[in-house]
Design a protein around this motif. Structure first.
Motif, PDB file in Angstrom:
ATOM      1  N   ARG A  19       0.836  -1.211   0.000  1.00  0.00           N
ATOM      2  CA  ARG A  19       0.000   0.000   0.000  1.00  0.00           C
ATOM      3  C   ARG A  19       0.862   1.249   0.000  1.00  0.00           C
ATOM      4  N   ARG A  20       1.898   1.234   0.834  1.00  0.00           N
ATOM      5  CA  ARG A  20       2.785   2.393   0.945  1.00  0.00           C
ATOM      6  C   ARG A  20       3.489   2.674  -0.378  1.00  0.00           C
ATOM      7  N   ILE A  21       3.962   1.620  -1.049  1.00  0.00           N
ATOM      8  CA  ILE A  21       4.692   1.800  -2.300  1.00  0.00           C
ATOM      9  C   ILE A  21       3.761   2.236  -3.427  1.00  0.00           C
ATOM     10  N   HIS A  22       2.548   1.710  -3.460  1.00  0.00           N
ATOM     11  CA  HIS A  22       1.575   2.173  -4.453  1.00  0.00           C
ATOM     12  C   HIS A  22       1.364   3.688  -4.328  1.00  0.00           C
ATOM     13  N   HIS A  23       1.200   4.166  -3.101  1.00  0.00           N
ATOM     14  CA  HIS A  23       0.960   5.594  -2.902  1.00  0.00           C
ATOM     15  C   HIS A  23       2.219   6.425  -3.161  1.00  0.00           C
ATOM     16  N   ALA A  24       3.384   5.864  -2.853  1.00  0.00           N
ATOM     17  CA  ALA A  24       4.630   6.575  -3.156  1.00  0.00           C
ATOM     18  C   ALA A  24       4.807   6.709  -4.669  1.00  0.00           C
ATOM     19  N   TYR A  25       4.471   5.650  -5.384  1.00  0.00           N
ATOM     20  CA  TYR A  25       4.549   5.692  -6.854  1.00  0.00           C
ATOM     21  C   TYR A  25       3.598   6.754  -7.401  1.00  0.00           C
ATOM     22  N   ARG A  26       2.403   6.788  -6.856  1.00  0.00           N
ATOM     23  CA  ARG A  26       1.434   7.805  -7.269  1.00  0.00           C
ATOM     24  C   ARG A  26       1.954   9.204  -6.960  1.00  0.00           C
ATOM     25  N   ALA A  27       2.530   9.391  -5.771  1.00  0.00           N
ATOM     26  CA  ALA A  27       3.047  10.700  -5.384  1.00  0.00           C
ATOM     27  C   ALA A  27       4.160  11.148  -6.324  1.00  0.00           C
ATOM     28  N   ALA A  28       5.015  10.202  -6.733  1.00  0.00           N
ATOM     29  CA  ALA A  28       6.090  10.538  -7.662  1.00  0.00           C
ATOM     30  C   ALA A  28       5.520  10.957  -9.010  1.00  0.00           C
ATOM     31  N   ALA A  29       4.491  10.254  -9.475  1.00  0.00           N
ATOM     32  CA  ALA A  29       3.901  10.552 -10.780  1.00  0.00           C
ATOM     33  C   ALA A  29       3.173  11.896 -10.780  1.00  0.00           C
ATOM     34  N   GLU A  30       2.549  12.222  -9.644  1.00  0.00           N
ATOM     35  CA  GLU A  30       1.744  13.442  -9.575  1.00  0.00           C
ATOM     36  C   GLU A  30       2.502  14.639  -9.006  1.00  0.00           C
ATOM     37  N   GLY A  31       3.735  14.427  -8.592  1.00  0.00           N
ATOM     38  CA  GLY A  31       4.508  15.522  -8.005  1.00  0.00           C
ATOM     39  C   GLY A  31       3.952  15.978  -6.677  1.00  0.00           C
ATOM     40  N   THR A  32       3.471  15.015  -5.857  1.00  0.00           N
ATOM     41  CA  THR A  32       2.868  15.345  -4.573  1.00  0.00           C
ATOM     42  C   THR A  32       3.642  14.692  -3.432  1.00  0.00           C
ATOM     43  N   THR A  33       3.299  15.075  -2.230  1.00  0.00           N
ATOM     44  CA  THR A  33       3.744  14.389  -1.018  1.00  0.00           C
ATOM     45  C   THR A  33       2.496  13.973  -0.267  1.00  0.00           C
ATOM     46  N   LEU A  34       2.435  12.725   0.158  1.00  0.00           N
ATOM     47  CA  LEU A  34       1.245  12.199   0.817  1.00  0.00           C
ATOM     48  C   LEU A  34       1.527  11.843   2.263  1.00  0.00           C
ATOM     49  N   TYR A  35       0.574  12.186   3.129  1.00  0.00           N
ATOM     50  CA  TYR A  35       0.606  11.746   4.526  1.00  0.00           C
ATOM     51  C   TYR A  35      -0.315  10.536   4.645  1.00  0.00           C
TER      52      TYR A  35
END
Length: 207
Positions: free
Chosen positions: A177-193
């Motif tokens: 789950r963490r890596i899926h969201h990290a991948y998304r954050a990298a693609a979207e240029g975001t940082t997620l909590y």
């Protein structure tokens, strides 16, 4: 018998040593006079004693690096625990998460790569391990450095590019789950909590 007449915040001196203190004092009537006692100060001291370090969170922290090529991420196979993971590990005492990420990448795959930005910050406590804070950093494109990967042979015995669509086959659910969201954050240029691997706040695009 002494009778409490008033209890209020008051700046006063200790009856015995005359030390000045700001505290809640109690005015006691007894023997035809008034006496200011440091009742509140005693209560405050008792509170300070009980308010020990055990009452504050002291989470274990870990940091990992995400390397991406297209729709693939770099995973390493560790010789312990749940085996497949991203390069990374626990933060040492006095060490920042970013510094720990850089150190772990250097130790595990032989590359000195400072993180470029934070992708996710995950609060993920566990009953058997207590409070945990987990950071995943973007470590940039590997490029020519891929040819320089050298495994330590102690903690890591293999590495592999894995399609993001297949990481659930490699990783335990909370890490996936963490890596899926990290991948998304990298693609979207975001940082997620995250909490327990899931977003609970909005994302923050870079300006």
């Amino acid at each position: 018998m002494d009778t409490v007449v008033e209890s209020a915040p008051y700046a006063t001196d200790c009856i015995e040593c005359r030390m000045s203190a700001d505290c809640t004092v109690v005015e006691v009537f007894g023997g035809g006079g008034h006496e200011w006692g440091l009742e509140g100060l005693r209560r405050m001291e008792e509170t300070e004693v009980s308010d020990s370090l055990e009452d504050f969170a002291a989470p274990r922290m870990a940091a990992g690096a995400l390397f991406i090529i297209g729709d693939r991420v770099l995973l390493v196979r560790k010789t312990y625990g749940n085996r497949w993971d991203i390069p990374g590990g626990y933060v040492n005492h006095g060490e920042s998460p970013a510094a720990a990420c850089r150190r772990e990448v250097r130790e595990e795959i032989g590359l000195d790569r400072p993180p470029t930005r934070l992708l996710v910050h995950d609060w993920a406590p566990r009953e058997d391990e207590g409070d945990k804070l987990l950071y995943v950093f973007d470590d940039g494109a590997l490029g020519a450095d891929e040819a320089e990967i050298r495994l330590d042979g102690v903690e890591v015995d293999h590495w592999e590019w894995v399609a993001i669509s297949r990481i659930d086959d490699y990783l335990i659910p909370r890490l996936a789950r963490r890596i899926h969201h990290a991948y998304r954050a990298a693609a979207e240029g975001t940082t997620l909590y995250l909490e327990h691997g899931e977003p609970v706040l909005g994302s923050h695009p870079r300006s």
